[in-house]
Design a protein around this motif. Sequence first.
Motif, PDB file in Angstrom:
ATOM      1  N   ARG A 620       0.809  -1.210   0.000  1.00 30.06           N
ATOM      2  CA  ARG A 620       0.000   0.000   0.000  1.00 30.06           C
ATOM      3  C   ARG A 620       0.847   1.267   0.000  1.00 30.06           C
ATOM      4  N   ASN A 621       2.168   1.152   0.076  1.00 32.43           N
ATOM      5  CA  ASN A 621       3.051   2.319   0.121  1.00 32.43           C
ATOM      6  C   ASN A 621       3.711   2.623  -1.233  1.00 32.43           C
ATOM      7  N   VAL A 622       3.412   1.820  -2.250  1.00 31.74           N
ATOM      8  CA  VAL A 622       4.016   2.041  -3.570  1.00 31.74           C
ATOM      9  C   VAL A 622       3.468   3.337  -4.154  1.00 31.74           C
ATOM     10  N   ARG A 623       4.366   4.156  -4.710  1.00 28.45           N
ATOM     11  CA  ARG A 623       3.968   5.423  -5.316  1.00 28.45           C
ATOM     12  C   ARG A 623       3.940   5.306  -6.835  1.00 28.45           C
ATOM     13  N   GLN A 624       2.953   5.946  -7.437  1.00 26.27           N
ATOM     14  CA  GLN A 624       2.891   5.932  -8.896  1.00 26.27           C
ATOM     15  C   GLN A 624       3.603   7.156  -9.470  1.00 26.27           C
ATOM     16  N   GLU A 625       3.384   7.443 -10.732  1.00 31.74           N
ATOM     17  CA  GLU A 625       4.146   8.481 -11.436  1.00 31.74           C
ATOM     18  C   GLU A 625       4.039   9.840 -10.764  1.00 31.74           C
ATOM     19  N   ASP A 626       2.872  10.198 -10.251  1.00 29.81           N
ATOM     20  CA  ASP A 626       2.662  11.481  -9.582  1.00 29.81           C
ATOM     21  C   ASP A 626       2.919  11.384  -8.084  1.00 29.81           C
ATOM     22  N   GLN A 627       3.614  10.339  -7.683  1.00 32.81           N
ATOM     23  CA  GLN A 627       3.954  10.131  -6.267  1.00 32.81           C
ATOM     24  C   GLN A 627       2.719   9.893  -5.394  1.00 32.81           C
ATOM     25  N   GLN A 628       1.657   9.434  -5.995  1.00 35.03           N
ATOM     26  CA  GLN A 628       0.454   9.130  -5.235  1.00 35.03           C
ATOM     27  C   GLN A 628       0.447   7.668  -4.808  1.00 35.03           C
ATOM     28  N   VAL A 629      -0.047   7.426  -3.607  1.00 32.30           N
ATOM     29  CA  VAL A 629      -0.200   6.068  -3.084  1.00 32.30           C
ATOM     30  C   VAL A 629      -1.643   5.640  -3.336  1.00 32.30           C
ATOM     31  N   PRO A 630      -1.974   4.350  -3.166  1.00 36.67           N
ATOM     32  CA  PRO A 630      -3.360   3.899  -3.379  1.00 36.67           C
ATOM     33  C   PRO A 630      -4.392   4.692  -2.589  1.00 36.67           C
ATOM     34  N   LEU A 631      -4.006   5.231  -1.423  1.00 36.67           N
ATOM     35  CA  LEU A 631      -4.952   6.010  -0.623  1.00 36.67           C
ATOM     36  C   LEU A 631      -5.358   7.290  -1.355  1.00 36.67           C
ATOM     37  N   HIS A 632      -4.442   7.891  -2.124  1.00 37.22           N
ATOM     38  CA  HIS A 632      -4.815   9.038  -2.967  1.00 37.22           C
ATOM     39  C   HIS A 632      -5.894   8.641  -3.972  1.00 37.22           C
ATOM     40  N   CYS A 633      -5.713   7.501  -4.597  1.00 41.17           N
ATOM     41  CA  CYS A 633      -6.682   7.031  -5.603  1.00 41.17           C
ATOM     42  C   CYS A 633      -8.052   6.821  -4.979  1.00 41.17           C
ATOM     43  N   ALA A 634      -8.085   6.307  -3.767  1.00 39.69           N
ATOM     44  CA  ALA A 634      -9.363   6.126  -3.073  1.00 39.69           C
ATOM     45  C   ALA A 634     -10.037   7.470  -2.831  1.00 39.69           C
ATOM     46  N   GLY A 635      -9.238   8.499  -2.537  1.00 44.52           N
ATOM     47  CA  GLY A 635      -9.809   9.816  -2.285  1.00 44.52           C
ATOM     48  C   GLY A 635     -10.422  10.445  -3.516  1.00 44.52           C
ATOM     49  N   ALA A 661       1.573  10.670   2.893  1.00 43.55           N
ATOM     50  CA  ALA A 661       2.396  10.755   1.684  1.00 43.55           C
ATOM     51  C   ALA A 661       1.924  11.918   0.811  1.00 43.55           C
ATOM     52  N   GLN A 662       2.853  12.762   0.382  1.00 45.26           N
ATOM     53  CA  GLN A 662       2.531  13.908  -0.454  1.00 45.26           C
ATOM     54  C   GLN A 662       2.870  13.613  -1.912  1.00 45.26           C
ATOM     55  N   ASP A 663       1.972  13.990  -2.815  1.00 43.92           N
ATOM     56  CA  ASP A 663       2.215  13.763  -4.234  1.00 43.92           C
ATOM     57  C   ASP A 663       3.069  14.901  -4.799  1.00 43.92           C
ATOM     58  N   VAL A 664       3.183  14.971  -6.101  1.00 44.50           N
ATOM     59  CA  VAL A 664       4.044  15.979  -6.734  1.00 44.50           C
ATOM     60  C   VAL A 664       3.559  17.394  -6.452  1.00 44.50           C
ATOM     61  N   ASP A 665       2.274  17.562  -6.122  1.00 45.17           N
ATOM     62  CA  ASP A 665       1.737  18.879  -5.780  1.00 45.17           C
ATOM     63  C   ASP A 665       1.743  19.125  -4.280  1.00 45.17           C
ATOM     64  N   GLY A 666       2.335  18.198  -3.543  1.00 48.68           N
ATOM     65  CA  GLY A 666       2.405  18.354  -2.097  1.00 48.68           C
ATOM     66  C   GLY A 666       1.120  18.031  -1.368  1.00 48.68           C
TER      67      GLY A 666
END
Length: 829
Positions: A620-635, A661-666
Motif C-alpha cells: 500500500r506504500n508504492v507510489r505511482q508516477e505522480d507520487q500518489q499512493v493507493p490512498l490518494h486514488c481512493a480519495g 504521503a505527499q504527491d508531486v503537488d504536495g
Amino acid sequence: MDPITALGLLSSVSQLIQTSNSLLELMKSFKDAEKEILELFNDVSIFDEALKGFDRVLRSRQTRHNISAKVIHSALQDAFGTIQDLKTRLVQMSKSEVSPIRRMKWVQHKSGLKKLHDRIKEQSAMLQSFLALAHAETFLAVCRQHPEFLQIGSTDDGESDSASLQDSIMSEPSTLASGSSTSSLRRISIDTTASSVGSSTSSLQRLSIDTSPTSPLVQSFVDSVHVHPEANQTTNVDGHSTDALAIRRACRYDCFCKCHARSTPIPIRGLSKVKPPQYQCSEPSCQGAKSFGEKVVVPSTFFRKAISQVMSSKSIKVRYDLNTYRMVSEGSDAMRYVKHGNLEKLKACIKSGEATLWDTAPDGWSLLHTAAYNRQLPIVKYLVGLGADTEAADIGTRKPADLAILKSLGADSTRVEQDIVEVFSQKDDYISDFEFTPIHIAVLDIYKPTDVERPTLEQLIELVDDANNAPAGTDWAKWKTRYRKRSPLFGEIIELFRASASEKPKAPKIIHNLLDQKDRKYCWTPLHWASSAGRTDKMKILINHGADPFILSNLDANIIHAAAESKALSGLVSALEIWKQYPQRLNINQANRWAETPLHVAAWGSVECVRLLLEAGADRNVRQEDQQVPLHCAGLSTRGDIRRDIVALLCGGESGPHINAQDVDGRPPMFDFLDDPKCMEMLIDASARLDVLDTSGKSTFHHACIQDETESLKLLLSLSPPDSVMVTVKDHDGNSALIHALRHGSAESAMILLKLDNVGDIVGQDGWAAVHHAAKLGNADVLEAVLKHSSFVKGMKTIDGKTVEVVAMESGNWCGRVKELLRKYNSVT
C-alpha cells in the motif's frame, strides 16, 4: 434561386467534390482488396464526374432550373454523409500496419461497404437526374428564346414543324408538374454539348430523361420542381398566352419577372445590338418598375465575387488545430470535480477560467477521458456538447471513447456505460478501431447480430490449430468455400492465413498465434480481456490451449491489472491463483506505464478487489508516477460507503508512511477526503497530520474553504487549538482561508470563520481585502459579518486604487442592503 442560396450550394458541392477526391485517392492506396474495390472505385469515379458536372451547371449563367434548393441541399447532405461513412470505414481498415489484419477487416466491413456502395449508385443516379432536368429546362428556355433552333426538323418545302415540336416539348414539363398523363413524347434525348446549350459537361454528353408518370426519377422530382402561382396561364406584354414554364426573354434589369417577355428579335452575337423598348415593368418588386429617369443600383461585380469567395472558403479543409492543451495535475480541482461527478462545480470552474476544455493530465488524460473512465454520463454529455475533442489520445493512443468501451465490456458494466458509448458512437464507430480478432470476439461475446451460428471459443481455436497445421502451398480459397455458409468469424480466420500466404508465397508455412494476439487499442490479449470481463470459464479454456498468462500490454499491464481495473472479482481470483503458482513471473505489484500497481487501480472503487490484493500482500506504500499512493486514488473515487470501506482497509487501523504521503503537488490523501468527514476521522485516527501544506502553500483549511465543505471545516476547527496558526496561515499568493472562502463564493465557510476572533490578515492578493471580496460576492449577510468583525478597517483600497464601493458597482451589487451597509459602515466621515 437567390444568389446567396446558390453560393451556399456551390460551397456544399465544392466540399463534397473535395471529399470524394480524397476518397478516390484513399481507394487507390488501398492495396489489400484491389479486385473487390475496383467496382466501387468506378462507381465513385462516376459519382465524382457527375458532381463536377453539376457544379458547372450551378455556376453556369446560361443554365436555368426550377429545382428546389431545399431538395438539392438535402441530396448533397445525404451524399456527403455516404462519402464520409465510406471514407471512415476505409480509414479504419487501413489503420493497421499488418496486411493480413487489413484483409481480415475488409471481410468484416464487406457487408457494410456493399450497403454504402448501393447508396452511392442511388445518389449518383439522382445527381444525374438533377443534371438532366436542369439541362432539359435550359434547352426549353433556349428554344423559347431562339425558335430558330427548332428549324432543324423543317420539311423539304420550307415549312417548319417547329411549332408542333415546341408544343409537344412545352407540354411535357407542365405534365411533370401536375402529375397527369404525359403526351406521346415519352422520352426526350437532350444533347448537352456546348454548341446546343451553351454549357459543357465532361462525361455526360447525352442524357435521356424518362418522363413517364411511373418513372421513379419523375416521382422523386415532382415535389422538387418549383411551380409559380401563375402556373396555369400567364400573359406577356403582347397579350399572348404563354406556358407556365416559359422563361423571360432578354432583360437589361437581370430579373425573372413575367412582364419582360417581348416580341422584339433577340440580338445575335456578332451583329448589331438591338436596343430594348422603353417601358415600365408591371411588377412593383422589379427593378424595371422604377421610372427610367431614376438611377438603377446594380450590385457591384467585386461584391458578388467577394461573397462567392467567402462562401466557397467554407469548403477549405482545416489542417491545423490551434487549441493548445494545458498541463494540469491529476488532483486539480477540475479533475476532481469530474471524478466526483460534480457538474455544477465543473461548470463554474470552466466559466471562471480556472479550467478549460483542454486541461490535460501528465498521462494525456483530458477531462473527457476522466469523465468516460469514471462513468460520469452527464459530464460526458456536457463536455461533448461544449466542443471537447473526442479524438484526443493519451500516451497509450486511447481516445475517451476507448475508455468508455472498456468500461462497457467490464464485469461491472451497466446501462450507464452503454449510454456513454452511444454518446461517442454518434460521431464514429469507435469499437472497430480495436481490431478484435475472432478469438477476442468469442471471449467477450460480442458477436454481430447477423451471426446466427455464434461459434464457441473452442471451435475457433480448433480452426486456428487446423490452419496452423496446414502444409505450405495450401489452397486457402477451397477452405473459404468450405466455410462459405458458416459464421463470418471462420471466414475472417481463413482470410488472415490466405492474405499472409499471398504476401509470402515462398514461406514454408503460415502460422498465426491468435491466442496471444493483442488488440490495437489496449494491446490486451484475449486472456487480458477474459480477466477484465470476469469470464473465468474462458480464462481456463485459453490457458488449457496454451495462452500465455504472463504477457504485458504495451502499457505494462498484466492480467491482474485488467481484472482490478474492471472490478472483476472472479477474474481477479483466477489471476491471483496463477500468481500463487508463479509469483516470480506474475508480479502482484507490477507497475504499469504510470507506475500504478493493481492496488492503485482497485482503490478507485472496488472494496473486494482491494481486500483480495491486501490479503495477498500487495504493497500500500508504492507510489505511482505522480507520487500518489493507493490512498490518494481512493480519495479521488466517488464518495459513499464503498469509499469509506476502502479507506478503512487501506488505513488498516495503523499508522504508515502512506497516510501522510505527499504527491508531486504536495497534497496528502487528507486533501481528497474533505467532502467526507467520516473518512477524515479515520485518517486522523491513523495519525494523519493537519499542518501539511501543498506546493502552493495551501493548508487543509484553505482547501476546505475553497470547496465549501462546512462539516469538514467544523471538524478541523474542533481539532485545532484556539490559537492555531493553521487557521490564519497565508498561501504563496498571500491569501488566508477566509479570503479563499470569499473569493470562491463559499458563503457558509466564510460565516464560520468570521465567528472567530482571529481570522488572520484580512488583506490578500493584489491588495484585495475581505470586504472587497464580500462586496463582489453580493451576499448581504456575509458583508455585514465582515463589516462588523474587529479586523475591519474603513476606506480600504486595492493595489489599483479601487474602493469597496467601486467593486460593488462593477459587480452590479451597488443596491439594496449591500449599498446601505457600505454607506453605514464604510463611510470615512
